[in-house]
Design an enzyme around this catalytic site. Structure first.
Site, short mmCIF file in Angstrom:
data_model
loop_
_atom_site.label_atom_id
_atom_site.label_comp_id
_atom_site.label_asym_id
_atom_site.label_seq_id
_atom_site.Cartn_x
_atom_site.Cartn_y
_atom_site.Cartn_z
N SER A 44 -29.62 -82.13 43.24
CA SER A 44 -28.29 -82.62 43.62
C SER A 44 -27.85 -83.70 42.65
O SER A 44 -28.69 -84.39 42.04
CB SER A 44 -28.33 -83.21 45.04
N TYR A 81 -32.21 -89.55 51.34
CA TYR A 81 -31.92 -88.24 50.74
C TYR A 81 -31.82 -88.36 49.22
O TYR A 81 -32.44 -87.59 48.47
CB TYR A 81 -30.61 -87.69 51.30
#
Length: 243
Positions: free
Chosen positions: A143, A156
């Site tokens: 990501s 995260y």
């Protein structure tokens, strides 16, 4: 003159294959002539996807990437069915949005173990078979949060930063052995990811996000590269997203 690499007969293992990016990647690969070993937790969805792609093209393995033995079973399924493994796509991941004090210890442990440790176990399981086949591709789905964590996603983003470090080191370790390591880093993508944990199915921002097909196309493009080149990091943004 360089041409794109033909994937016909190539064998690829994909984790997190029952939805979103993993499922679309499997579809594109089979359309290009590849064979896919599909790992996921939802047996019913695995069965549906194998039926769609055809048993001659796909095998499904119910698994949890947090369990090293499950990753070994995924690789074994590919080798048992087609005699080799050429590439692996560690794609399984989960996200939860909120402050660092907002989730339970169990939720945070699950996220850290799935996103980072799960990537490690998948790569470790796949590499012996890939090296035996003469090399291949490791395509880690990460990501943009791995480069620029935002508020309310600290843990995260930390797992994605860890994937960035892992991929960079693996590239240096494995390149001379014929294994290319690519890190695919999409921005917001409209999947089931984090639904119920900071996102909703009808999130009004979704129309501006990437689609699973967008990211899958990038993954498959890296596999089509001539073996004389490699892409180490590919960040993806939709035209509607700021960077």
């Amino acid at each position: 003159m360089q041409t794109t690499r033909d994937l016909t007969g190539s064998v690829v293992a994909i984790t997190g294959a029952t939805a979103g990016i993993g499922r679309e990647t499997a579809r594109l690969l089979v359309a290009d002539g590849a064979r896919v070993a599909l790992g996921g937790r939802r047996t019913d969805r695995l069965d549906e996807l194998v039926a769609e792609l055809g048993a001659e093209n796909a095998v499904g393995v119910p698994m949890d990437v947090r369990v090293p033995a499950d990753n070994a079973r995924l690789v074994a399924a590919a080798v048992d069915r087609w005699g080799r493994l050429d590439s692996v796509i560690p794609n399984a991941g989960i996200g939860m949005y909120g402050g660092i004090l907002d989730q339970s210890d169990e939720d945070l442990t699950t996220m850290m173990d799935t996103n980072y440790a799960g990537t490690v176990w998948t790569v470790r399981a796949a590499l012996p078979a890939m090296l035996a086949a003469g090399g291949g591709d490791v395509v880690i789905v990460s990501s943009v949060a791995g480069f620029r964590g935002g508020a309310d996603e600290a843990v995260y983003a930390g797992t994605k930063h860890a994937q960035v470090g892992l991929a960079g080191s693996l590239d240096r370790e494995l390149r001379e052995k014929g294994v290319r390591v690519t890190l695919i880093c999409p921005a917001g993508t409209f999947t089931e990811f984090a639904v119920g944990a900071g996102r909703t199915d009808d999130d009004p921002r979704a129309s501006e996000w990437l689609t699973p097909g967008d990211v899958a196309a990038a993954i498959v493009t890296t596999l089509h590269q001539p073996r004389t080149m490699r892409t180490s990091i590919w960040t993806l943004w939709s035209m509607g997203q700021g960077s």
